[in-house]
Write a protein that holds these residues in place. Structure first.
Motif, short mmCIF file in Angstrom:
data_model
loop_
_atom_site.label_atom_id
_atom_site.label_comp_id
_atom_site.label_asym_id
_atom_site.label_seq_id
_atom_site.Cartn_x
_atom_site.Cartn_y
_atom_site.Cartn_z
N MET A 4 -10.16 -15.02 -99.62
CA MET A 4 -10.83 -16.24 -99.17
C MET A 4 -12.34 -16.22 -99.43
O MET A 4 -13.03 -17.17 -99.11
CB MET A 4 -10.58 -16.43 -97.67
N PRO A 48 -11.94 -15.69 -89.96
CA PRO A 48 -10.75 -16.12 -90.69
C PRO A 48 -10.78 -15.89 -92.20
O PRO A 48 -9.73 -15.96 -92.85
CB PRO A 48 -10.66 -17.62 -90.37
N LEU A 79 -8.22 -9.48 -93.72
CA LEU A 79 -7.07 -10.38 -93.59
C LEU A 79 -6.48 -10.76 -94.96
O LEU A 79 -5.70 -11.71 -95.05
CB LEU A 79 -7.49 -11.65 -92.85
N VAL A 94 -4.04 -14.03 -94.92
CA VAL A 94 -4.60 -15.37 -95.10
C VAL A 94 -4.73 -15.67 -96.59
O VAL A 94 -5.43 -14.98 -97.32
CB VAL A 94 -5.98 -15.46 -94.41
N LYS A 95 -4.03 -16.70 -97.02
CA LYS A 95 -4.07 -17.11 -98.43
C LYS A 95 -4.73 -18.48 -98.62
O LYS A 95 -5.14 -18.83 -99.73
CB LYS A 95 -2.65 -17.17 -99.00
N LYS A 96 -4.82 -19.25 -97.53
CA LYS A 96 -5.43 -20.59 -97.63
C LYS A 96 -5.98 -20.97 -96.26
O LYS A 96 -5.60 -20.39 -95.24
CB LYS A 96 -4.40 -21.62 -98.11
N ASP A 115 -4.32 -20.69 -92.38
CA ASP A 115 -3.33 -19.61 -92.22
C ASP A 115 -3.64 -18.75 -90.99
O ASP A 115 -2.72 -18.34 -90.27
CB ASP A 115 -3.29 -18.73 -93.46
N TYR A 116 -4.92 -18.47 -90.76
CA TYR A 116 -5.24 -17.58 -89.65
C TYR A 116 -4.98 -18.26 -88.30
O TYR A 116 -4.43 -17.65 -87.38
CB TYR A 116 -6.69 -17.11 -89.73
N GLU A 117 -5.35 -19.53 -88.18
CA GLU A 117 -5.09 -20.27 -86.95
C GLU A 117 -3.59 -20.35 -86.68
O GLU A 117 -3.13 -20.23 -85.54
CB GLU A 117 -5.70 -21.67 -87.02
N PHE A 122 -1.42 -18.14 -87.63
CA PHE A 122 -1.04 -16.80 -87.19
C PHE A 122 -1.30 -16.63 -85.70
O PHE A 122 -0.45 -16.09 -84.96
CB PHE A 122 -1.80 -15.75 -87.99
#
Length: 313
Positions: free
Chosen positions: A57, A149, A154, A158-160, A163-165, A167
């Motif tokens: 990211m 994030p 990560l 996280v790829k986009k 994603d973290y939220e 998760f």
């Protein structure tokens, strides 16, 4: 390459991939040389030195990190310390940096620290005034320690954006399967603007879910005094790979690390299912403390050459 006192090396840092902007200091040892990116083909490198790693990211300086990867040479990676309590990065000679070969995480970095003696831990414990508290058996809430994030720790999660939220939302839903305890979410105090709280506003679980308000007293090195306010009444701490779990475990808070990249992996649980137990088994932290202490070094030690000789030998 065999390394001894009579052999010198060319360890190249590239401006950007080694970030002097983030208060990291480039080593002064004669084996290290910091260059600009256009000079990259003018220097024969035995190894490279960089801060952090290529991020999924993080696009800034991605070309430089990728160039270093493509050279297929050893990489010395510098990051923030594993034990970071009471550290001041503005005093770099006494500040500890985490230094790994090829990466800085537990699962991907090489630290040559297995079965380490206790000498270095005793030094760090004394200098940083770290108290190892007995394991806690109760608390008022489950504490989720969030991360930046877009952090490189990560990369495999996280790829986009979003994603973290998602998760965190899935983690809360999973927690609710095993306990109805309150859940405190502690945003990363330096990157609250990057965490989209709106993602969680419609979550429907039996637990009371709330955000920490102790986000003021911190610095670029650590969570400061406020994070210990959140630790005080936590029964269990949870994170994907936040370095705050290291501090939680020193505070005696049973912790769940959901990624092998976390340096707390050897002394943490790895599944949320353990939350159904009100009293958790206890880990012996002795060897973990010894091993973690050999992941971090003062700049004065890095400048002396002992760190890269140790890693590259």
């Amino acid at each position: 390459m065999e390394y001894n006192k009579r052999v010198s090396m060319n360890i190249i840092g590239i401006q950007g991939a080694f970030s002097t902007e983030a208060m990291f200091i480039f080593p002064k040892h004669e084996d290290f040389k910091l260059i600009e990116y256009p000079e990259r083909y003018n220097h024969k490198a035995d190894a490279y030195i960089q801060t952090n790693v290529l991020g999924v990211m993080k696009k800034k300086n991605a070309e430089k990190y990728q160039f270093i990867l493509d050279q297929n040479k050893p990489k010395i990676v510098i990051e923030q310390a594993t034990f970071r309590k009471n550290l001041d990065i503005e005093k770099p000679d006494d500040y500890y940096f985490r230094v790994g070969l090829n990466h800085y995480t537990f699962s991907d970095g090489i630290f040559k620290n297995e079965k380490s003696p206790d000498d270095r831990w005793k030094q760090i414990q004394r200098e940083q005034d770290i108290e190892i508290k007995p394991w806690k058996k109760k608390g008022d809430y489950i504490l989720i320690l969030t991360q930046n994030p877009i952090d490189t720790s990560l990369n495999d999660l996280v790829k986009k954006p979003g994603d973290y939220e998602n998760f965190i939302m899935n983690t809360i839903n999973e927690i609710s399967k095993y306990t109805d305890e309150d859940i405190m979410i502690r945003p990363h105090p330096r990157f609250t603007f990057r965490f989209n709280k709106d993602t969680l506003k419609d979550i429907k679980v039996k637990n009371k879910v709330f955000f920490s308000e102790n986000l003021n007293n911190f610095n670029v090195t650590n969570g400061g005094e406020d994070i210990y306010k959140d630790f005080k009444n936590a029964r269990v701490a949870i994170s994907y790979s936040s370095n705050s779990l290291t501090e939680a475990i020193c505070e005696g808070i049973p912790s769940i690390a959901l990624s092998k990249t976390s340096h707390t992996w050897p002394v943490a649980f790895h599944t949320l299912e353990v939350l159904k137990h009100k009293e958790l088994p206890q880990f012996d932290r002795t060897q973990w403390l010894n091993d973690c202490s050999y992941t971090q070094w003062k700049m004065s030690e890095i400048n002396s050459g002992i760190v890269h000789k140790r890693l590259l030998k």
